[in-house]
Design an enzyme around this catalytic site. Sequence first.
Site, mmCIF file in Angstrom:
data_model
loop_
_atom_site.group_PDB
_atom_site.id
_atom_site.type_symbol
_atom_site.label_atom_id
_atom_site.label_comp_id
_atom_site.label_asym_id
_atom_site.label_seq_id
_atom_site.Cartn_x
_atom_site.Cartn_y
_atom_site.Cartn_z
ATOM 1 N N GLU A 41 0.827 -1.212 0.000
ATOM 2 C CA GLU A 41 0.000 0.000 0.000
ATOM 3 C C GLU A 41 0.860 1.260 0.000
ATOM 4 O OE1 GLU A 41 -3.007 0.373 -0.641
ATOM 5 O OE2 GLU A 41 -3.740 -1.674 -0.500
ATOM 6 N N TYR A 124 -6.297 7.075 3.720
ATOM 7 C CA TYR A 124 -6.515 5.970 2.777
ATOM 8 C C TYR A 124 -5.837 4.688 3.237
ATOM 9 C CZ TYR A 124 -5.523 2.583 -0.689
ATOM 10 O OH TYR A 124 -5.376 1.369 -1.286
ATOM 11 N N ASP A 142 -9.752 5.967 -2.259
ATOM 12 C CA ASP A 142 -8.544 6.400 -2.971
ATOM 13 C C ASP A 142 -8.994 7.034 -4.294
ATOM 14 O OD1 ASP A 142 -9.416 4.219 -4.391
ATOM 15 O OD2 ASP A 142 -7.414 3.632 -4.979
#
Length: 335
Positions: A41, A124, A142
């Site tokens: 991520e 996020y 996102d």
Amino acid sequence: MRDPRAVALRDWYDRHARDLPWRVPPGSADRPDPYRIWLSEVMLQQTTVAAVKGYFARFTAAWPDVGALAAAADANVMAAWAGLGYYARARNLLACARVVAGEMDGHFPQTEAELRALPGIGPYTSAAIAAIAFDQPAVVVDGNVERVISRLAAIETPLPASKPEIRAEAAAMTPEERPGDHAQAMMDLGATICTPRNPACVICPLAVHCAARAKGTATSLPRKAPKAARPERRGYVYLARRGDEWLTEMRPERGLLGGMRAFPTSDWSETPAPAPPFAAEWKPVGEVRHGFTHFRLTLQVLTTGAAGNPDRGTFGPLDPASLPTLFAKAHALLT
DNA sequence: CAGGCGTGGTA
DNA sequence: TTACCAAGCCT
């Protein structure tokens, strides 16, 4: 799961989920490794899947768990990140790994709020890790989700003013069951079907639910404020070589290319002042053009093989792959 | 909170 | 070649 859009999306994801190195297939009984979810991520922030894959493979091979990464030398991690961009991510990655390894017994926290408090983990990423790694119904928003929701609900308000409305719609869609797969499905849909340009509405599993599709406005959404033109800057970069050794310095921790090894440069401006690291005959070998987010840069590349006492940096062996791309381009002019 | 912060791919 | 974009975060 009542929302018919979420049902259609889940059924599509069960058949069309992308196979990614950090991902567990949809519906699998296996839980993903939180370390690999977190690492992927962070790497994927503002960065394409294609660009991330190689870096993810090298990082997980070198540092298979958060304890290994926490124990790594800063310079090795920064060098491994070189070329991926947004280098503050690498500094925060290491800081985060050391908190998790040192204060949390190597276990990532499982709540959105606790994740959010860690370095480099924002709204996020905290939601994404909570949903994907820990199966919590966090609302993951996102750029993909903003685009998909803007079109589904035909939101005409431009970003970023539309963010609260988008979040509310995303929350209404988020299911209690398999929230991690839901989050990944939204991102896969945005990446492969509901793309910024030329969305493939004809094969979209949500087409019958899509207000923008009905109005024929999908391609124009989400609306965004126009971006300012990037100014031009110039500068000088100095490549001093003694045999196999090159003069490099560590850039300041904060700011552009912060914490990265680099060749000495002048200031970057409309009218840069030459600033050689030591007195010598510096020979021009060409120019390097490079685009940053907020300006474009042309560096005049100068080199010397002469001896001298540099006022900054040190001579040493150099792997050009450990440099930010800008400086790797300059190095490539001499090889 | 608007701006700083990389890079490579694509139209 | 230029312009825009890609799973944002920090200050």
